[in-house]
Design a protein around this motif. Structure first.
Motif, mmCIF file in Angstrom:
data_model
loop_
_atom_site.group_PDB
_atom_site.id
_atom_site.type_symbol
_atom_site.label_atom_id
_atom_site.label_comp_id
_atom_site.label_asym_id
_atom_site.label_seq_id
_atom_site.Cartn_x
_atom_site.Cartn_y
_atom_site.Cartn_z
ATOM 1 N N ALA A 99 0.748 -1.283 0.119
ATOM 2 C CA ALA A 99 -0.086 -0.080 0.032
ATOM 3 C C ALA A 99 0.757 1.275 0.011
ATOM 4 C CB ALA A 99 -0.950 0.224 1.429
ATOM 5 N N ARG A 100 2.268 1.015 -0.163
ATOM 6 C CA ARG A 100 3.242 2.206 -0.056
ATOM 7 C C ARG A 100 3.537 2.639 -1.586
ATOM 8 N NH1 ARG A 100 6.048 0.363 5.687
ATOM 9 N NH2 ARG A 100 4.252 1.174 7.084
ATOM 10 N N ASP A 101 3.611 4.011 -1.937
ATOM 11 C CA ASP A 101 3.940 4.427 -3.015
ATOM 12 C C ASP A 101 5.216 5.335 -2.816
ATOM 13 O OD1 ASP A 101 2.192 2.750 -4.343
ATOM 14 O OD2 ASP A 101 0.848 4.657 -4.650
ATOM 15 N N LEU A 102 6.229 5.355 -3.908
ATOM 16 C CA LEU A 102 7.199 6.696 -3.809
ATOM 17 C C LEU A 102 6.697 7.361 -5.056
ATOM 18 C CD1 LEU A 102 9.568 7.909 -3.070
ATOM 19 C CD2 LEU A 102 10.904 6.386 -4.406
ATOM 20 N N ARG A 103 6.047 8.495 -5.077
ATOM 21 C CA ARG A 103 5.366 9.177 -6.054
ATOM 22 C C ARG A 103 6.145 10.518 -6.426
ATOM 23 N NH1 ARG A 103 -0.801 9.307 -3.603
ATOM 24 N NH2 ARG A 103 -0.836 6.919 -3.716
ATOM 25 N N ASP A 104 6.039 10.955 -7.570
ATOM 26 C CA ASP A 104 6.602 12.142 -8.139
ATOM 27 C C ASP A 104 5.373 13.063 -8.552
ATOM 28 O OD1 ASP A 104 9.229 11.942 -7.581
ATOM 29 O OD2 ASP A 104 9.602 11.226 -9.834
ATOM 30 N N TYR A 105 5.182 14.073 -7.893
ATOM 31 C CA TYR A 105 4.081 14.810 -8.306
ATOM 32 C C TYR A 105 4.689 16.320 -8.857
ATOM 33 C CZ TYR A 105 0.915 12.599 -4.834
ATOM 34 O OH TYR A 105 0.265 11.930 -4.201
ATOM 35 N N GLY A 106 3.749 16.726 -9.961
ATOM 36 C CA GLY A 106 4.213 18.114 -10.531
ATOM 37 C C GLY A 106 3.857 19.343 -9.978
ATOM 38 N N PRO A 107 4.172 20.498 -10.185
ATOM 39 C CA PRO A 107 3.916 21.468 -9.544
ATOM 40 C C PRO A 107 2.573 21.770 -9.750
ATOM 41 C CG PRO A 107 4.980 22.164 -11.472
ATOM 42 C CD PRO A 107 5.303 20.635 -11.426
#
Length: 195
Positions: free
Chosen positions: A41-49
Motif C-alpha cells: 500500500a506504499r508508493d514513492l510518487r513524483d508530483y508535478g507543480p
C-alpha cells in the motif's frame, strides 16, 4: 498568476500523458503523479507543480481539517472576488505545522488555474504554487482518527528512512471521500516529502 497557472496546467497535462496515475477519483480531479516505486500500500510518487488554496488553522487534527475545509469550500463556492464557483478537487490535504497548527489545502483544478484564479474574499486563504515534490505515501481505508494517523505516519517514516530516503517534510494527511462515505469505501493517505 495567469502565466504561472498556464505553466502548471501544461506541466500537469504533460505529466498525465507521460503515465501519471490517479488523475480522477469518483469524478473529481486530483493532482497528477507518477508512481516511481510501489511496495504493498506504499508508493514513492513524483508530483508535478500545482496551484493550491490553503489556510492555516489551530486545533486538534479533526477540528482543524473541518474548519479549514469550511473556509476553503466557501472560497470555491463563490466567496471570491469574481463571485464564481470553482470545481471541487480531491484530496483535501492537511499538513501538521506543530504546536496545534495545521495547513489545510485544496488543489485548484487545471481549468480554473488556466482561466485565472479569483482572489479569496477571506484574507486567511492563500493561493500559492506548490513545487514539484517527491512523496512516500501510504493509502488506507476506514475512519481516520488522530492516534491511528500519527501511528501510520511514524511507521511510514521509519519505512522510508530504512530504504535510504531522507524525509524533508510532513506528515501530510489526505482525505478523498465525503464524510458520509462508508468507512470501508474511503481512501485516506498519509505521506512524507522525501529526497
Amino acid at each position: 498568476m495567469r502565466a504561472i497557472g498556464l505553466g502548471l496546467v501544461l506541466a500537469g497535462l504533460l505529466a498525465g500523458m507521460a503515465g501519471a496515475e490517479g488523475m480522477m477519483r469518483k469524478g473529481y480531479e486530483m493532482p497528477p503523479f507518477v508512481v516511481v516505486d510501489r511496495e504493498g500500500a506504499r508508493d514513492l510518487r513524483d508530483y508535478g507543480p500545482r496551484m493550491v488554496a490553503e489556510v492555516t488553522v489551530r486545533g486538534d487534527r479533526r477540528a482543524a481539517v473541518n474548519t479549514g475545509f469550511r473556509l476553503l469550500a466557501g472560497y470555491i463556492f463563490g466567496a471570491n472576488d469574481a463571485g464564481g464557483k470553482i470545481a471541487m478537487t480531491v484530496p483535501v490535504e492537511q499538513a501538521e505545522q506543530g504546536e496545534g497548527l495545521w495547513v489545510v489545502r485544496f488543489t485548484m483544478p487545471a481549468a480554473a488555474v488556466a482561466a485565472g484564479l479569483p482572489a479569496p474574499a477571506d484574507g486567511r486563504i492563500v493561493l500559492r504554487e506548490v513545487p514539484a515534490t517527491r512523496m512516500v505515501v501510504e493509502g488506507f481505508s476506514g475512519l481516520p482518527d488522530g492516534d491511528d494517523m500519527a501511528a501510520r505516519a511514524a511507521a511510514l517514516r521509519t519505512w522510508a528512512e530504512g530504504r535510504g530516503l531522507r524525509v524533508v517534510g510532513g506528515p501530510v494527511y489526505a482525505f478523498y471521500d465525503a464524510p458520509w462515505t462508508p468507512a470501508g469505501a474511503r481512501l485516506n493517505e498519509v505521506g512524507w516529502e522525501v529526497r
